[in-house]
Each structure stands twice: as C-alpha cells, then as structure tokens.
Design an enzyme around this catalytic site. Structure first.
Site, PDB file in Angstrom:
ATOM      1  NE  ARG A 116      34.759  47.703  35.721  1.00 39.25           N
ATOM      2  CZ  ARG A 116      34.002  47.684  36.776  1.00 39.25           C
ATOM      3  NH1 ARG A 116      34.421  47.170  37.881  1.00 39.25           N
ATOM      4  NH2 ARG A 116      32.798  48.183  36.742  1.00 39.25           N
ATOM      5  CB  CYS A 146      29.015  41.589  42.114  1.00 37.56           C
ATOM      6  SG  CYS A 146      30.742  41.897  42.573  1.00 37.56           S
ATOM      7  CG  ASP A 147      32.500  45.245  39.726  1.00 38.28           C
ATOM      8  OD1 ASP A 147      32.319  44.075  40.098  1.00 38.28           O
ATOM      9  OD2 ASP A 147      33.622  45.689  39.437  1.00 38.28           O
ATOM     10  CB  ALA A 148      26.516  45.789  37.150  1.00 38.52           C
TER      11      ALA A 148
END
Length: 389
Positions: A2, A178-180
């Site tokens: 990103r 952590c988004d995963a």
C-alpha cells in the site's frame, strides 16, 4: 504494497484538523440509547446505495489507484464484505443481486497474488454468495487457490522489511502486518465451515498465532501494525498504535469467531483476545464518540476518524449481541460511536473523515472517503441494528 501517505508526517495525525471543523468539534451530548432498528437500517441502506452508485468513477477518492477499481482488491473487497451484512438484513434483493452479479463477472476468483492476505478478503463474499444463489461454483476457484498455498506453505521470517525498489515486502506472503488478520483468517475459517475440510482452519490458526505472538503488545493490549513500529513513538513519546490497523484485527475477530463451532477448542483463544482488546479499546474512545487515528495520542489534539471507529463499533456491538461483552459496560460506547459515524455523513451522502490508504496514523479531512471506510460503516450499522429495539 500500500501507498505510504504519512511516512514522515505521522505527527500531524495527532494535531487538530485544520480543514473544515470536525463533525464533533462542538460539544456533543452522548446519546441515551440507540436509534430504532428501522432508522438504523435506513441509514445503512442509504450508504450502501450511495457507494454502489459511485463505483464506476472513483475520482472522489484521493490517490485512487487502478487496483481500487478491482472488487478483489482489499480496498473494495472491504465494502463488499460490509454489503453482505446489509443484504442479510434488508428486505430488498438489490444488494444480493449486486454481489452475485459481481462474483459471476469475476468468475468467483480471488486476487492475483497467491499468498497475499489482501487478495483473500473477497473470498468471504464468495462464501456468502455460494449460499445465496451462487452455488458451489462460487467456492471452486477459492479452494484451488488455498490448496496451492497448503501444498507449499511458506515459513520465512515475519520481520517487515520494505524493498528498496518498492513492491511487496517478502514477509507479506505471510501475515506479517496486522491488517492481514481481517483479510484472510475469516475466509479460511469460513471455508472450513462450508466444506468440512479442517486444513484451512488449521493453517489459519497457526498463522494467526504467529502474527499475534509477534505484533500484539501484552502491556497495551493492542497490535503494532508491523515490526517497523516496535521502537517508533508519537509526538508525545507514546507508542504508535494505528487505529485502523487495530480496527482491522478487532472487526476481523468479530467476523472470525462466528465461523467457529462453540465446541471448537480454538474458539477460546480468539474470544479471549477479543475481550482483552475490547477492554482496552473502550478506554480509548474520545468523548465525542470517535477513536483517533493514533490510539494513544492526546485525545484533545486528535482528529476524528471513521474507518477505525466503524470497525470498533462493529466489534463491540457484535460482542454484546453474542453475549461475549456485558451490555451495560459496552453499550454506551456503541451508542456514542454510532452517533459519531452518523454525524460524519457529508451533505452529498458520502462517509467523510476516512483516513486514506496508509500504514500508520495520518491526517484526515472531512471530505475524505474510501471504500473500506464505507465497509466499516456497513458492518457497524448492521451490528448496531441487531442490538436496537
């Protein structure tokens, strides 16, 4: 990977917004109760309709990329995940029809990066579609993708090292950010529930624990976004815990836990983690109902932000309804949070105050919207709807 919008300017996230006044810059009375279910559903449907009507031209999204226009990309997939919850509650077939039409157009495929969790999020939507008109064929490409992963799982280190030439860090072929934990685990657990194949859930549990062991701060009960942030500090010396990053995890748990049978021995792990995060998060909500972009920043110098707030409202409301969180302790936070989200809806119908694509706290403006922010709003509204009288 990103775009990094706030690479060297993270401290700006802790300063007051200098654009149009925050939607709650004036003193706000905390709502005494939730609105009626009919009112909440009407709000959620209006937002869903606004976003569906604005999918073809995304010029209103700052720095929108070509990938933003792909429903299989995490940015748009988060919207479709929220739309699933609207379809479950609305009497109109238009949301179901939109999901099925999109899935059929894409051949029910996941994103193009085999191991990357961001490209697995849309699979949760195809799981729902399989039971609502898509049939078993909606699951076949997803199973083929995950079978390839299970045939050759990767075991490299989870340390996050950004490549000098750009592109995805090697560690993102595992869940090193952590988004995963929002993107892939609920899909894998849902696939086990639908197929009975325990391999998907076993893999998800193994990887989820590895990520949590690395990124979860046991003192603050929050997740670092990735290993680069262990030593970084904010403007006042506080640890950097990104609101949306923790929102991804918390909302993801609210999506994952229902996929587990009550007698699954792994369930206690996720429920315990969910309760631990909830207890901390409820103390970090600002008086006006929002959570700030940086969770430990000075709340009096923070901007309002709706993507993290939406994910927290979703998780807390779901937790109350599921009997995991005590209603008297957490309902006031849900009521304040939902009222804050409603105030963030702009005159043209868009959801404002959504921090743009980033990996850390950053500036937020009233006109800023994004597909994942709308997804968080739809998840939150659907869960609040279930709590209301």
């Amino acid at each position: 990977m990103r775009a990094k919008l706030g690479w060297a300017l993270a401290v700006l996230a802790f300063l007051p917004a200098c654009d149009p006044p925050s939607p709650a810059s004036a003193s706000q009375q905390a709502p005494a109760a939730l609105p009626a279910r009919t009112q909440i559903l009407a709000s959620v449907e209006r937002m869903a309709d606004w976003q569906l009507a604005h999918l073809d031209n995304l010029d209103y999204i700052p720095l929108a990329r070509a990938s933003t226009r792909d429903p299989r990309d995490w940015q748009q997939a988060a919207f479709w995940v929220g739309l699933v919850d609207v379809a479950d509650r609305s009497s109109s077939p238009r949301y179901r029809d939109a999901i099925l039409a999109t899935g059929r157009k894409l051949g029910w495929t996941l994103g193009g990066r085999l191991y990357h969790a961001d490209d697995h999020l849309i699979g949760a939507v195809w799981l729902w579609a399989a039971k609502h008109g898509g049939g078993k064929e909606a699951l076949e490409p997803m199973r083929a993708t995950f079978d390839k992963i299970l045939a050759k799982p990767l075991r490299h280190d989870l340390t996050f090292v950004a490549p000098a030439q750009g592109g995805d860090p090697e560690c993102t072929t595992r869940w090193c950010w952590c988004d995963a934990l929002f993107m892939a685990p609920p899909t894998l657990y849902g696939l086990t529930r639908e197929t009975g194949d325990q391999r998907y859930a076993a893999f998800a549990h193994q990887e989820y624990k590895a990520t949590t062991d690395l990124l979860f701060d046991k003192t603050e009960h929050l997740y670092f976004r990735d290993s680069r942030f262990f030593a970084q500090r904010g403007a006042h010396g506080e640890k950097l815990f990104w609101s949306r990053g923790n929102g991804w995890v918390f909302s993801g748990l609210a999506r994952l836990i229902p996929e587990l049978p009550k007698n699954d021995p792994r369930r206690a792990y996720y429920v315990g983690l969910f309760k631990e995060m909830a207890e901390r998060l409820v103390t970090l909500q600002r008086e006006n109902g929002y959570w700030p972009p940086s969770l430990l920043a000075d709340p009096n110098r923070s901007a309002d932000e709706t993507s993290g707030t939406g994910f927290y409202v979703h998780g807390l409301a779901w937790g109350i309804k599921a009997g995991i969180l005590p209603r008297d302790r957490y309902l006031p936070a849900v009521a304040r949070g939902w009222a804050a989200l409603e105030r963030a809806v702009q005159p043209d119908g868009r959801l404002g105050w959504v921090q743009q694509v980033s990996d850390r706290p950053d500036v937020v403006k009233a006109e800023d919207t994004q597909l994942y922010g709308v997804g968080a709003y739809l998840l939150a509204g659907s869960a609040v709807h279930d709590l209301a009288e």
